[in-house]
Design an enzyme around this catalytic site. Structure first.
Site, PDB file in Angstrom:
ATOM      1  CG  HIS A  53      45.255  38.033  29.683  1.00 28.48           C
ATOM      2  ND1 HIS A  53      45.812  39.024  30.073  1.00 28.48           N
ATOM      3  CD2 HIS A  53      44.531  37.668  30.913  1.00 28.48           C
ATOM      4  CE1 HIS A  53      45.607  39.423  31.431  1.00 28.48           C
ATOM      5  NE2 HIS A  53      44.665  38.577  31.957  1.00 28.48           N
ATOM      6  CD  GLU A 153      39.308  37.276  36.167  1.00 33.51           C
ATOM      7  OE1 GLU A 153      40.030  36.543  35.724  1.00 33.51           O
ATOM      8  OE2 GLU A 153      39.003  38.343  35.739  1.00 33.51           O
ATOM      9  CG  ASP A 179      43.592  37.864  37.265  1.00 30.55           C
ATOM     10  OD1 ASP A 179      44.767  38.394  37.559  1.00 30.55           O
ATOM     11  OD2 ASP A 179      43.332  37.710  35.995  1.00 30.55           O
TER      12      ASP A 179
END
Length: 257
Positions: A53, A153, A179
């Site tokens: 990310h 996650e 997540d």
């Protein structure tokens, strides 16, 4: 090979959690400033580059690894996926550990480990690049000390945490609360206190304890990270670049009303 991984293992040998910083902004000067200050003040044992990310490309990843390692902190990478080519590239740069996102089963965790190790223990291709530049180092022997963490996650990953943690060669499980919160139906957030998240923490800690591996967790607030270290997490993210920058802006609001 012991350097520059020593800060993480030294923390564990001393009986404390290793403290990790998190970087998403690929500016070499920012990376160097953070690494220098963290090393000089003894604040961090590792700095993780977020390739999932964050905005790091190949060249800026190489610059960041140099800046981090130069200050004796362990450079780690959060991968965009379990991908042999990307794993080989970052390890050839001298990254001393990888954190793989969205690992939901033991088979994927096994692929992660295989990508980190040379044959006959794995499938990593030999091309040491930066790791060949350190005099006296044996890149093949050093590969055995590279950290490999699988992120928990998803709901499937949480359910299968014991079997994932038991994968041979895996160093541990890394909880991604954002997540995982989405997967559990409570939405994305960090530094969270919902009962569902604390139950998930307990399940991951138990899975790691049963397999003899270590649990890690992402946080943005140092006090929250310290509480998770007290729970038994062995690697805790204690600082992240963007939340820290936004937090400093909140100080302006407080000062000027």
């Amino acid at each position: 090979m012991t350097e520059p991984l020593d800060p993480v293992r030294a923390a564990w040998a001393a009986g404390r959690a290793a403290r990790n910083g998190w970087l998403t902004v690929p500016d070499p000067h920012l990376v160097e400033v953070v690494a220098a200050h963290a090393a000089g003040q003894g604040l961090l044992d590792a700095l993780t580059l977020d390739l999932q990310h964050g905005l790091f490309d190949r060249a800026r990843s190489a610059d960041a690894v140099r800046a981090i390692a130069a200050h004796g902190i362990a450079p780690l990478v959060r991968l965009p996926a379990v991908d042999e080519a990307i794993i080989g590239f970052v390890l050839d740069l001298g990254v001393r550990g990888v954190i793989a996102p969205m690992v939901s089963d033991a088979a994927t965790a096994g692929e992660l480990v295989a990508a980190c190790r040379y044959p006959p223990d794995g499938r990593r291709s030999f091309g040491p690049v930066r790791t060949a530049l350190r005099p006296g180092d044996d890149p093949i022997a050093a590969a055995g000390s590279v950290l490999a963490f699988a992120m928990i996650e998803t709901a499937d990953a949480l359910e299968r945490a014991p079997e994932i943690a038991a994968v041979a060669g895996l160093d541990g499980l890394f909880v991604g609360p954002g997540d995982l919160g989405v997967a559990l139906g409570i939405g994305p957030a960090q530094d969270r206190e919902e009962p569902e998240i604390h139950e998930a923490f307990a399940r991951v800690l138990a899975a790691c304890a049963a397999s003899g591996t270590r649990a890690a967790v992402h946080a943005t607030d140092p006090a929250y990270a310290a509480a998770r270290a007290a729970d038994g997490f062995a690697l805790v993210t204690v600082w992240s670049d963007v939340p820290a920058l936004l937090g400093s802006m909140d100080g302006v609001r407080a000062a000027f009303g």
